[in-house]
Motif scaffolding. Structure first.
Motif, PDB file in Angstrom:
ATOM      1  N   LYS A 296       0.851  -1.189   0.000  1.00  0.00           N
ATOM      2  CA  LYS A 296       0.000   0.000   0.000  1.00  0.00           C
ATOM      3  C   LYS A 296       0.889   1.242   0.000  1.00  0.00           C
ATOM      4  CE  LYS A 296      -3.456  -2.535   2.700  1.00  0.00           C
ATOM      5  NZ  LYS A 296      -4.339  -2.895   1.586  1.00  0.00           N
ATOM      6  N   LYS A 297       0.551   2.206  -0.824  1.00  0.00           N
ATOM      7  CA  LYS A 297       1.239   3.491  -0.811  1.00  0.00           C
ATOM      8  C   LYS A 297       0.785   4.265   0.427  1.00  0.00           C
ATOM      9  CE  LYS A 297       3.613   3.563  -4.741  1.00  0.00           C
ATOM     10  NZ  LYS A 297       5.091   3.728  -4.747  1.00  0.00           N
ATOM     11  N   VAL A 298       1.752   4.662   1.239  1.00  0.00           N
ATOM     12  CA  VAL A 298       1.386   5.268   2.524  1.00  0.00           C
ATOM     13  C   VAL A 298       2.227   6.510   2.816  1.00  0.00           C
ATOM     14  CG1 VAL A 298       0.605   3.090   3.548  1.00  0.00           C
ATOM     15  CG2 VAL A 298       3.012   3.763   3.768  1.00  0.00           C
ATOM     16  N   GLN A 348     -11.558 -13.434   5.162  1.00  0.00           N
ATOM     17  CA  GLN A 348     -10.622 -12.362   5.518  1.00  0.00           C
ATOM     18  C   GLN A 348     -11.233 -11.549   6.652  1.00  0.00           C
ATOM     19  OE1 GLN A 348      -9.939  -9.438   2.424  1.00  0.00           O
ATOM     20  NE2 GLN A 348      -7.947  -8.865   3.240  1.00  0.00           N
ATOM     21  N   VAL A 349     -10.399 -11.222   7.647  1.00  0.00           N
ATOM     22  CA  VAL A 349     -10.867 -10.398   8.748  1.00  0.00           C
ATOM     23  C   VAL A 349      -9.709  -9.538   9.243  1.00  0.00           C
ATOM     24  CG1 VAL A 349     -10.415 -12.171  10.509  1.00  0.00           C
ATOM     25  CG2 VAL A 349     -12.133 -10.401  10.939  1.00  0.00           C
ATOM     26  N   PHE A 350     -10.005  -8.285   9.590  1.00  0.00           N
ATOM     27  CA  PHE A 350      -8.990  -7.361  10.101  1.00  0.00           C
ATOM     28  C   PHE A 350      -9.067  -7.313  11.625  1.00  0.00           C
ATOM     29  CE2 PHE A 350      -8.988  -6.123   5.743  1.00  0.00           C
ATOM     30  CZ  PHE A 350      -7.718  -5.590   5.500  1.00  0.00           C
ATOM     31  N   VAL A 351      -7.918  -7.487  12.273  1.00  0.00           N
ATOM     32  CA  VAL A 351      -7.873  -7.500  13.737  1.00  0.00           C
ATOM     33  C   VAL A 351      -6.713  -6.637  14.242  1.00  0.00           C
ATOM     34  CG1 VAL A 351      -9.075  -9.691  14.076  1.00  0.00           C
ATOM     35  CG2 VAL A 351      -6.619  -9.707  13.651  1.00  0.00           C
ATOM     36  N   GLY A 352      -6.580  -5.447  13.692  1.00  0.00           N
ATOM     37  CA  GLY A 352      -5.504  -4.541  14.098  1.00  0.00           C
ATOM     38  C   GLY A 352      -4.693  -4.108  12.891  1.00  0.00           C
ATOM     39  N   GLY A 353      -3.383  -3.926  13.113  1.00  0.00           N
ATOM     40  CA  GLY A 353      -2.503  -3.545  12.021  1.00  0.00           C
ATOM     41  C   GLY A 353      -2.108  -2.084  12.048  1.00  0.00           C
ATOM     42  N   SER A 354      -1.346  -1.685  11.022  1.00  0.00           N
ATOM     43  CA  SER A 354      -0.750  -0.347  10.969  1.00  0.00           C
ATOM     44  C   SER A 354      -1.514   0.661  10.127  1.00  0.00           C
ATOM     45  CB  SER A 354       0.682  -0.452  10.414  1.00  0.00           C
ATOM     46  OG  SER A 354       1.522  -1.144  11.299  1.00  0.00           O
ATOM     47  N   ILE A 355      -2.625   0.230   9.516  1.00  0.00           N
ATOM     48  CA  ILE A 355      -3.319   1.142   8.588  1.00  0.00           C
ATOM     49  C   ILE A 355      -4.719   1.495   9.077  1.00  0.00           C
ATOM     50  CG2 ILE A 355      -1.984   0.401   6.575  1.00  0.00           C
ATOM     51  CD1 ILE A 355      -4.547  -1.285   5.792  1.00  0.00           C
ATOM     52  N   THR A 356      -4.988   1.312  10.356  1.00  0.00           N
ATOM     53  CA  THR A 356      -6.339   1.601  10.854  1.00  0.00           C
ATOM     54  C   THR A 356      -6.618   3.102  10.859  1.00  0.00           C
ATOM     55  OG1 THR A 356      -5.490   1.529  13.117  1.00  0.00           O
ATOM     56  CG2 THR A 356      -6.475  -0.481  12.254  1.00  0.00           C
ATOM     57  N   LYS A 357      -7.884   3.439  10.782  1.00  0.00           N
ATOM     58  CA  LYS A 357      -8.315   4.840  10.782  1.00  0.00           C
ATOM     59  C   LYS A 357      -7.887   5.540  12.072  1.00  0.00           C
ATOM     60  CE  LYS A 357     -12.489   4.030   8.010  1.00  0.00           C
ATOM     61  NZ  LYS A 357     -13.972   3.937   8.065  1.00  0.00           N
ATOM     62  N   GLY A 358      -7.509   6.806  11.924  1.00  0.00           N
ATOM     63  CA  GLY A 358      -7.155   7.590  13.102  1.00  0.00           C
ATOM     64  C   GLY A 358      -5.741   7.391  13.597  1.00  0.00           C
ATOM     65  N   GLY A 359      -4.978   6.535  12.941  1.00  0.00           N
ATOM     66  CA  GLY A 359      -3.598   6.285  13.334  1.00  0.00           C
ATOM     67  C   GLY A 359      -2.638   7.207  12.607  1.00  0.00           C
ATOM     68  N   PRO A 360      -1.335   7.025  12.816  1.00  0.00           N
ATOM     69  CA  PRO A 360      -0.340   7.908  12.202  1.00  0.00           C
ATOM     70  C   PRO A 360      -0.125   7.672  10.708  1.00  0.00           C
ATOM     71  CG  PRO A 360       0.738   6.194  13.482  1.00  0.00           C
ATOM     72  CD  PRO A 360      -0.724   6.055  13.758  1.00  0.00           C
ATOM     73  N   VAL A 361      -0.622   6.534  10.195  1.00  0.00           N
ATOM     74  CA  VAL A 361      -0.377   6.181   8.796  1.00  0.00           C
ATOM     75  C   VAL A 361      -1.595   6.512   7.939  1.00  0.00           C
ATOM     76  CG1 VAL A 361       0.123   4.308   7.184  1.00  0.00           C
ATOM     77  CG2 VAL A 361       1.240   4.352   9.438  1.00  0.00           C
ATOM     78  N   SER A 362      -1.355   7.230   6.843  1.00  0.00           N
ATOM     79  CA  SER A 362      -2.393   7.498   5.850  1.00  0.00           C
ATOM     80  C   SER A 362      -2.120   6.669   4.613  1.00  0.00           C
ATOM     81  CB  SER A 362      -2.427   8.986   5.473  1.00  0.00           C
ATOM     82  OG  SER A 362      -2.722   9.785   6.602  1.00  0.00           O
ATOM     83  N   LEU A 369      -8.468  -2.228  -0.764  1.00  0.00           N
ATOM     84  CA  LEU A 369      -9.492  -1.674   0.111  1.00  0.00           C
ATOM     85  C   LEU A 369      -9.979  -0.323  -0.378  1.00  0.00           C
ATOM     86  CD1 LEU A 369      -7.879  -2.425   3.601  1.00  0.00           C
ATOM     87  CD2 LEU A 369      -9.489  -3.856   2.326  1.00  0.00           C
ATOM     88  N   GLN A 370     -11.268  -0.045  -0.138  1.00  0.00           N
ATOM     89  CA  GLN A 370     -11.840   1.245  -0.490  1.00  0.00           C
ATOM     90  C   GLN A 370     -11.523   2.300   0.564  1.00  0.00           C
ATOM     91  OE1 GLN A 370     -13.401   1.759  -3.489  1.00  0.00           O
ATOM     92  NE2 GLN A 370     -12.703  -0.344  -3.857  1.00  0.00           N
ATOM     93  N   SER A 371     -11.334   1.871   1.811  1.00  0.00           N
ATOM     94  CA  SER A 371     -11.017   2.791   2.904  1.00  0.00           C
ATOM     95  C   SER A 371     -10.194   2.049   3.952  1.00  0.00           C
ATOM     96  CB  SER A 371     -12.290   3.348   3.542  1.00  0.00           C
ATOM     97  OG  SER A 371     -13.067   2.304   4.105  1.00  0.00           O
ATOM     98  N   GLN A 372      -9.548   2.800   4.830  1.00  0.00           N
ATOM     99  CA  GLN A 372      -8.753   2.182   5.877  1.00  0.00           C
ATOM    100  C   GLN A 372      -9.666   1.502   6.889  1.00  0.00           C
ATOM    101  OE1 GLN A 372      -5.704   5.936   5.647  1.00  0.00           O
ATOM    102  NE2 GLN A 372      -5.376   4.585   7.415  1.00  0.00           N
ATOM    103  N   PRO A 373      -9.263   0.338   7.377  1.00  0.00           N
ATOM    104  CA  PRO A 373     -10.123  -0.383   8.330  1.00  0.00           C
ATOM    105  C   PRO A 373     -10.223   0.351   9.670  1.00  0.00           C
ATOM    106  CG  PRO A 373      -8.017  -1.506   8.062  1.00  0.00           C
ATOM    107  CD  PRO A 373      -8.048  -0.419   7.045  1.00  0.00           C
ATOM    108  N   ASP A 374     -11.301   0.096  10.377  1.00  0.00           N
ATOM    109  CA  ASP A 374     -11.475   0.665  11.709  1.00  0.00           C
ATOM    110  C   ASP A 374     -10.513   0.004  12.692  1.00  0.00           C
ATOM    111  OD1 ASP A 374     -13.605   2.397  11.030  1.00  0.00           O
ATOM    112  OD2 ASP A 374     -15.028   0.725  11.147  1.00  0.00           O
ATOM    113  N   PRO A 375     -10.116   0.721  13.754  1.00  0.00           N
ATOM    114  CA  PRO A 375      -9.322   0.077  14.806  1.00  0.00           C
ATOM    115  C   PRO A 375     -10.086  -1.136  15.348  1.00  0.00           C
ATOM    116  CG  PRO A 375      -9.388   2.448  15.141  1.00  0.00           C
ATOM    117  CD  PRO A 375     -10.377   2.147  14.045  1.00  0.00           C
TER     118      PRO A 375
END
Length: 472
Positions: A296-298, A348-362, A369-375
């Motif tokens: 992902k480009k971040v 597939q299921v998201f359970v954390g990671g570095s690209i969640t909404k509201g974090g330091p990574v955009s 994905l269409q949008s960043q996953p929720d925390p």
């Protein structure tokens, strides 16, 4: 948790027999304090996973190691299904190699499975002097009754992909498994299959480079692995290297469980690809990429491109599903591998990671994905880190997950893990059509440990599981 045939030795007669084995009631999990700032020894946690128990989702016993700074990592058995049929063998000792100290702990889990006790310590000096190896990783039991442990390096921290051989009764070091002068320049995991006269090992990187964290400056300098290393099982000699790409860092390797199958999969961490390896008509071995997780480009991260970072993979005992974790992207995936050359994403299921909404990574560009996953929040706790080690129930219906990779990399990529501790989660698996769902009633929070938050790693069942047992 042994098979019904108590006189037949450890484990199960076949992978399909193992699927009919008893449900897991407790699991063993190494817990690490190294690099957390807490001067406590690593310990082996016994966790109650029986939904009928009053101690469900609780650590019911802790076995602290007698030394500081070991970095417990993976574990293996003194004997497993590779010895099925030998009534003299009993699965009652858990082997715990220490990744950093190079000690090897042998733990008695037979006397009281719910309260393991230390049985023996193999000192690092013995590993260094008898084998000229260090940084032990994967432990597998052999059909001979011996125990084999892969290593990442030599005692000085340079890369060296050799193997330590332990006596299965005394747990004394017998020497190196490998023969001859040719040895891979790196090591990590391995799997063997005597029916095809083969062992295949993988490569993470040079311990003295990766040991303190991930430095992008080490890329493109030959400091991270790129090969699957093929060994002749009978002669114990290194015979072939399969290139899976520069800095791919192939980690966990799994043959299909059917011992007649001459194929399997390996997860490449930095390149975030799954390669299928297989025996060719000519009798040598080859690999082909069958899954690629797009980067992902971040912005706001270490590099402009964030890989998924595949850190663990496993195959269900019926060889129908492949599972893997993307530690940085934060998702766990399930693939139908009925056609081994064309895995099909079914869960597939998201359970954390570095690209969640509201974090330091955009995320600037994302092919998936269409949008960043929720925390990820469970039982009121926002889970730090990303999915890492995974373990599947024998029947294939429950997937357990922990969130720590390795303390130095945890500290670098997920500082909150150090402060809050890691967790163990459970996913419900749809084994008919495919699909993963978080079990919201299951949470083991290692942030609440009496000695402070710790980092929980690999998950092991007392009766063996799909990453410990090899059928021969």
């Amino acid at each position: 948790m042994a098979g019904k045939c108590g006189a037949c030795g450890p484990g199960f007669a076949s992978p399909l027999d193992a699927m009919k084995g008893p449900r897991e009631e407790i699991v063993y999990v190494p817990c690490i304090y190294r690099n957390t700032g807490r001067k406590k020894p690593d310990f082996l946690a016994t966790v109650d996973v029986n939904p009928q128990s009053s101690h469900y989702c609780q650590v019911i016993h802790r076995l602290p190691m007698p030394n500081l700074g070991d970095e417990l990592h993976h574990s293996g058995w003194n004997t497993c299904s590779s010895c099925f049929g030998d009534a003299t063998k009993k699965r009652n000792r858990l082997i715990l190699p220490s990744f950093i100290s190079s000690r090897i702990y042998v733990v008695d889990v037979g006397t009281d499975p719910r309260a393991p006790r230390l049985f023996k310590v193999v000192n690092p000096e013995d590993v260094f002097w008898k084998c000229n190896l260090g940084y032990p990783h994967t432990s597998h039991c052999l059909g001979s009754g011996e125990i084999m442990i892969s290593t990442l390096g030599d005692p000085a921290g340079s890369g060296k992909g050799g193997f330590i051989l332990l006596d299965g009764e005394t747990f004394e070091i017998k020497g190196n498994w490998e023969k001859g002068d040719k040895i891979p320049s790196m090591g990590y995991d391995f799997w063997y299959q005597p029916r095809h006269n083969v062992l295949i090992s993988t490569e993470w990187g040079m311990p003295k480079c990766l040991g303190y964290g991930f430095d992008p400056a080490d890329l493109k300098k030959g400091r991270y692995g790129r090969h699957l290393n093929v060994w002749d099982w009978t002669t114990r000699t290194y015979v072939q290297a399969i290139d899976v790409g520069e800095d791919a860092a192939p980690l966990e390797i799994r043959f299909l469980h059917n011992p007649d199958a001459a194929e399997g999969y390996v997860g490449c961490t930095i390149s975030s690809a799954i390669h299928r390896f297989y025996k060719t008509k000519q009798g040598d071995w080859a690999a082909e990429k069958v899954i690629q997780v797009p980067s992902k480009k971040v912005e706001g991260w270490l590099l402009p491109d964030m890989p998924g970072f595949i850190t663990d993979i496993l195959i269900s005992l019926d060889d129908r599903f492949l599972y893997f974790s993307n530690w940085l992207h934060g998702d766990i995936r399930q693939y139908d591998i009925s056609n081994t050359r064309k895995p099909k994403l079914v869960g597939q299921v998201f359970v954390g990671g570095s690209i969640t909404k509201g974090g330091p990574v955009s995320v600037c560009r994302d092919e998936e994905l269409q949008s960043q996953p929720d925390p990820f929040v469970i039982q009121g706790k926002r889970v730090p880190g990303g999915p890492q080690m995974i373990q599947l129930s024998l029947d294939g219906q429950r997937l357990y997950v922990t969130t720590s990779l390795y303390s130095a990399w945890d500290r670098q990529f997920y500082p909150d893990l150090i402060e809050d501790g890691s967790v163990m989660l459970q996913l419900d698996v749809d084994t008919e059509h495919g699909g993963l769902t978080v079990n919201r009633s299951f949470l083991v929070d290692f942030g609440k440990e009496p000695d402070g938050p710790c980092l929980a790693h690999e998950i092991r069942y007392p009766g063996g599981d799909c990453t410990s047992d090899i059928w021969v």
